[in-house]
Motif scaffolding. Structure first.
Motif, mmCIF file in Angstrom:
data_model
loop_
_atom_site.group_PDB
_atom_site.id
_atom_site.type_symbol
_atom_site.label_atom_id
_atom_site.label_comp_id
_atom_site.label_asym_id
_atom_site.label_seq_id
_atom_site.Cartn_x
_atom_site.Cartn_y
_atom_site.Cartn_z
ATOM 1 N N GLU A 10 -17.328 17.792 23.845
ATOM 2 C CA GLU A 10 -17.679 17.928 22.517
ATOM 3 C C GLU A 10 -19.109 17.308 22.538
ATOM 4 O O GLU A 10 -19.977 17.670 21.697
ATOM 5 C CB GLU A 10 -16.920 17.245 21.714
ATOM 6 C CG GLU A 10 -17.018 17.388 20.217
ATOM 7 C CD GLU A 10 -16.934 18.734 19.611
ATOM 8 O OE1 GLU A 10 -17.401 18.956 18.253
ATOM 9 O OE2 GLU A 10 -16.682 19.679 20.388
ATOM 10 N N ARG A 64 -22.467 19.053 21.249
ATOM 11 C CA ARG A 64 -23.348 18.393 20.061
ATOM 12 C C ARG A 64 -24.759 18.199 20.436
ATOM 13 O O ARG A 64 -25.478 17.772 19.751
ATOM 14 C CB ARG A 64 -22.525 17.220 19.469
ATOM 15 C CG ARG A 64 -21.116 17.564 18.895
ATOM 16 C CD ARG A 64 -21.181 18.264 17.466
ATOM 17 N NE ARG A 64 -21.397 19.749 17.683
ATOM 18 C CZ ARG A 64 -21.637 20.710 16.685
ATOM 19 N NH1 ARG A 64 -21.698 20.495 15.388
ATOM 20 N NH2 ARG A 64 -21.739 21.998 17.023
ATOM 21 N N TYR A 97 -27.065 19.631 17.901
ATOM 22 C CA TYR A 97 -27.989 18.698 17.078
ATOM 23 C C TYR A 97 -29.642 18.662 17.384
ATOM 24 O O TYR A 97 -30.367 18.604 16.551
ATOM 25 C CB TYR A 97 -27.374 17.554 16.737
ATOM 26 C CG TYR A 97 -26.347 17.334 15.795
ATOM 27 C CD1 TYR A 97 -26.465 17.155 14.604
ATOM 28 C CD2 TYR A 97 -24.936 17.589 16.346
ATOM 29 C CE1 TYR A 97 -25.750 17.341 13.517
ATOM 30 C CE2 TYR A 97 -23.970 17.796 15.221
ATOM 31 C CZ TYR A 97 -24.333 17.708 13.944
ATOM 32 O OH TYR A 97 -23.308 17.538 13.024
ATOM 33 N N SER A 147 -20.541 28.565 19.189
ATOM 34 C CA SER A 147 -20.072 27.252 18.482
ATOM 35 C C SER A 147 -18.742 27.430 17.857
ATOM 36 O O SER A 147 -18.053 26.591 17.576
ATOM 37 C CB SER A 147 -21.279 26.698 17.689
ATOM 38 O OG SER A 147 -22.390 26.407 18.273
ATOM 39 N N LYS A 186 -15.441 25.389 18.414
ATOM 40 C CA LYS A 186 -14.943 24.087 17.361
ATOM 41 C C LYS A 186 -13.409 24.292 17.209
ATOM 42 O O LYS A 186 -12.861 23.493 17.091
ATOM 43 C CB LYS A 186 -15.966 24.547 16.186
ATOM 44 C CG LYS A 186 -17.211 23.897 16.170
ATOM 45 C CD LYS A 186 -18.079 24.151 14.786
ATOM 46 C CE LYS A 186 -19.086 23.204 14.868
ATOM 47 N NZ LYS A 186 -18.895 21.857 14.853
ATOM 48 N N SER A 211 -10.772 21.190 18.993
ATOM 49 C CA SER A 211 -10.059 20.190 18.109
ATOM 50 C C SER A 211 -8.407 20.366 18.240
ATOM 51 O O SER A 211 -7.658 19.450 18.074
ATOM 52 C CB SER A 211 -10.449 20.387 16.715
ATOM 53 O OG SER A 211 -11.953 19.866 16.495
ATOM 54 N N TYR A 216 -14.397 11.974 17.558
ATOM 55 C CA TYR A 216 -15.636 12.085 16.793
ATOM 56 C C TYR A 216 -16.906 11.198 17.072
ATOM 57 O O TYR A 216 -17.697 11.683 16.959
ATOM 58 C CB TYR A 216 -15.044 11.642 15.342
ATOM 59 C CG TYR A 216 -15.644 12.247 14.169
ATOM 60 C CD1 TYR A 216 -15.694 13.630 13.931
ATOM 61 C CD2 TYR A 216 -16.739 11.552 13.354
ATOM 62 C CE1 TYR A 216 -16.301 14.430 12.862
ATOM 63 C CE2 TYR A 216 -17.306 12.076 12.264
ATOM 64 C CZ TYR A 216 -16.956 13.389 12.080
ATOM 65 O OH TYR A 216 -17.503 14.340 10.983
ATOM 66 N N ILE A 263 -18.547 13.259 19.430
ATOM 67 C CA ILE A 263 -19.612 14.344 18.563
ATOM 68 C C ILE A 263 -20.968 13.471 18.261
ATOM 69 O O ILE A 263 -22.089 13.969 18.552
ATOM 70 C CB ILE A 263 -18.999 14.555 17.440
ATOM 71 C CG1 ILE A 263 -17.715 15.412 17.526
ATOM 72 C CG2 ILE A 263 -19.934 15.371 16.195
ATOM 73 C CD1 ILE A 263 -17.069 16.063 16.352
ATOM 74 N N ASN A 264 -20.868 12.126 17.985
ATOM 75 C CA ASN A 264 -21.713 11.635 17.497
ATOM 76 C C ASN A 264 -22.619 10.790 18.450
ATOM 77 O O ASN A 264 -24.110 10.435 18.536
ATOM 78 C CB ASN A 264 -21.575 10.263 16.466
ATOM 79 C CG ASN A 264 -20.975 11.082 15.113
ATOM 80 O OD1 ASN A 264 -21.932 11.325 14.374
ATOM 81 N ND2 ASN A 264 -19.637 11.315 15.061
ATOM 82 N N ALA A 291 -24.844 13.829 19.193
ATOM 83 C CA ALA A 291 -25.853 13.873 18.048
ATOM 84 C C ALA A 291 -26.926 12.827 17.963
ATOM 85 O O ALA A 291 -27.911 13.034 17.549
ATOM 86 C CB ALA A 291 -24.982 14.228 16.748
#
Length: 500
Positions: free
Chosen positions: A35, A39, A43, A134, A138, A142, A165, A168-169, A172
């Motif tokens: 992930e 991302r 992003y 995507s 997605k 999950s 999560y 993801i960031n 990103a």
């Protein structure tokens, strides 16, 4: 890594070697990294998309008007999440989650490579590839996180989704710094090419790490029989032919504009979730308890749609505000506009561990999911109140301090962490067994619905939708929805059964 067509009782979980990932099953590391790289690619491309579309042709861009670029962005972003539904269907009925993620990662990589070619026709084809890929990825990735835990009330489950999560960031956050800088300072297409490399790395590590995933992730829960397979192929061909004929007629009549894409997709983004909820509730294989939970889940879906209507403007209206009205000098350091897209994930990485630890520490006093969703809606509403003040400060033509957007993203991050990872978790808890991956697809349709509502608002109101008044109205609506959801929690919670 072939997907089985039924649950094999002989399948055994990966051998336990005592190793964990931040106290969670080791397979979470594989999904975290997959992930993260997906991302990173997404992003990075998103940070550049509107800026590239609006950049002058002499600067290597496409020279689009801002309104057209924002419309295209809205259509693209809605389509990404719209494709999560067929992605979930493929995971449930055809390939199983694990195989679907492998295929989708490859499709995404090809899409970013097409963006990097510099050929306009291939650029738009690349957006289609990324949107489709995507969507496939997605819903299924999950679902595989949920497979790692022992039932919906495993105390580690919400924490596991919060760690996921973070992946993801991390991606990103890094993407705009590297891809954004390369795209704006060196070459737009170098930036898009780096996104393709990132997705390629994600695919490689996923293929290597699949042995640590739950055996359930290789299972096709409800495999298609011959009749269903033929029906699916027939319906897909019919839909493709009808769409091709319709748009060919529009083009030949010389009346085609972006509205011919935006309006149908906006309407579809609102109609499809309704259709899927009705179909699931009427399915005789769905138990009475599962049907009751679906009724409760609708409340969360509507709340999420309102939330994403505001939050997802970071790549469009907020990105253009950063480009046109915000200084890119902070403490004497000059930076590319695309770097603003790293602020939200940076806040997530700072705040998410604190919130995850707080949820664990509270134990039985942990706020109910309905309460967390209410906090998310109220928080996102307040963020647009601040955004209203930022626009007012820039009304004289002067560029405002970056601290305005940094503050907006801080408020939105706290709201996001109260709603988004919790929403992923509650979706896996409330999903009927037959629709495990498909309900995750419906969860992502909440993003589509929110984007489509805002697209319709833009179509009707034009630039007024992103004026000072427009931001204020959206903020008030979100905050009021949050208070209303909190007030209705005693009605919603009993619908959730054993899920808290």
């Amino acid at each position: 890594m072939a997907s089985t067509t039924s649950k094999d009782a002989s399948q055994q979980p990966p051998a336990a070697d005592g190793k964990t990932f931040f106290g969670h099953p080791r397979g979470l590391a594989t999904l975290f990294m997959t992930e993260m790289w997906e991302r990173f690619s997404f992003y990075g491309m998103r940070a550049l998309l509107v800026l590239y579309l609006t950049a002058a042709v002499a600067e290597g861009g496409m020279g689009m008007a801002s309104a057209t670029a924002v419309a295209l962005y809205s259509v693209y972003n809605a389509t990404v999440y719209l494709m999560a539904m067929p992605g979930g269907w493929l995971g449930d009925r055809v390939w199983g989650p694990r195989k679907t993620v492998s295929i989708s990662a490859f499709v995404i990589m090809i899409g970013h490579a097409l963006l990097a070619t510099g050929v306009n026709a291939l650029f738009f084809a690349g957006l289609v590839f990324i949107g489709v890929g995507s969507g496939l990825l997605k819903a299924n990735i999950s679902t595989m996180v949920g497979h790692l835990y022992a039932g919906p009330n495993d105390p580690r489950r919400d924490g596991g989704f919060t760690v996921f999560y973070m992946g993801i960031n991390v991606g990103a956050f890094a993407a705009p710094l590297l891809i954004g800088w390369a795209g704006q300072k060196v070459s737009w297409h170098l930036g898009f090419g780096l996104a393709a490399v990132g997705m390629g790395l994600g695919l490689i590590q996923f293929l290597i790490g699949t042995r640590h995933l739950a055996p359930e992730s290789s299972v096709v829960p409800q495999p298609l029989d011959a009749i269903d397979r033929n029906k699916a192929i027939r319906n897909t061909v019919i839909a493709a032919v009808v769409t091709a004929i319709f748009y060919t007629a529009v083009v030949l009549a010389d009346v085609f504009t972006i509205d011919w894409v935006l309006w149908p997709l906006s309407i579809a983004g609102l109609v499809l979730p309704t259709y899927y909820f009705v179909r699931m509730r009427r399915d005789r294989e769905v138990t009475d308890d599962e049907r009751k939970k679906l009724s409760g889940y609708i409340w969360f879906f509507v709340a999420a749609a309102i939330f994403w209507m505001i939050f997802d403007q970071s790549g469009s209206t907020l990105n253009l505000f950063a480009e046109k009205s915000t200084s890119t000098d902070l403490a004497g350091i000059e930076f590319p506009t695309s770097w603003f897209q790293s602020v939200n994930p940076l806040w997530v990485m700072i705040i998410a561990p604190l919130l995850a630890a707080l949820w664990v520490k509270l134990g039985s006093r942990n706020p109910a999911t309905t309460t967390k969703f209410s906090f998310g809606l109220i928080g996102i509403g307040v963020s647009f109140g601040v955004m209203m003040l930022a626009i007012a400060s820039a009304s004289g033509g002067d560029k405002v301090t970056p601290l305005w957007l940094i503050t907006v993203y801080l408020l939105q991050t706290v709201a996001e962490l109260c709603l988004s990872p919790v929403g992923l978790s509650v979706t896996t808890k409330l999903a009927p067994a037959k629709y495990a991956s498909q309900l995750m697809g419906v969860w992502f349709l909440a993003v589509t619905a929110g984007d489509c509502v805002f697209a319709i608002i833009q179509l009707v109101l034009g630039d007024a939708a992103s004026s000072t008044t427009g931001f204020a109205v959206q903020g008030v609506i979100a905050a009021l929805a949050g208070f209303a959801f909190f007030a209705a929690r005693k009605r919603v919670n009993p619908l959730l059964g054993d899920v808290k």
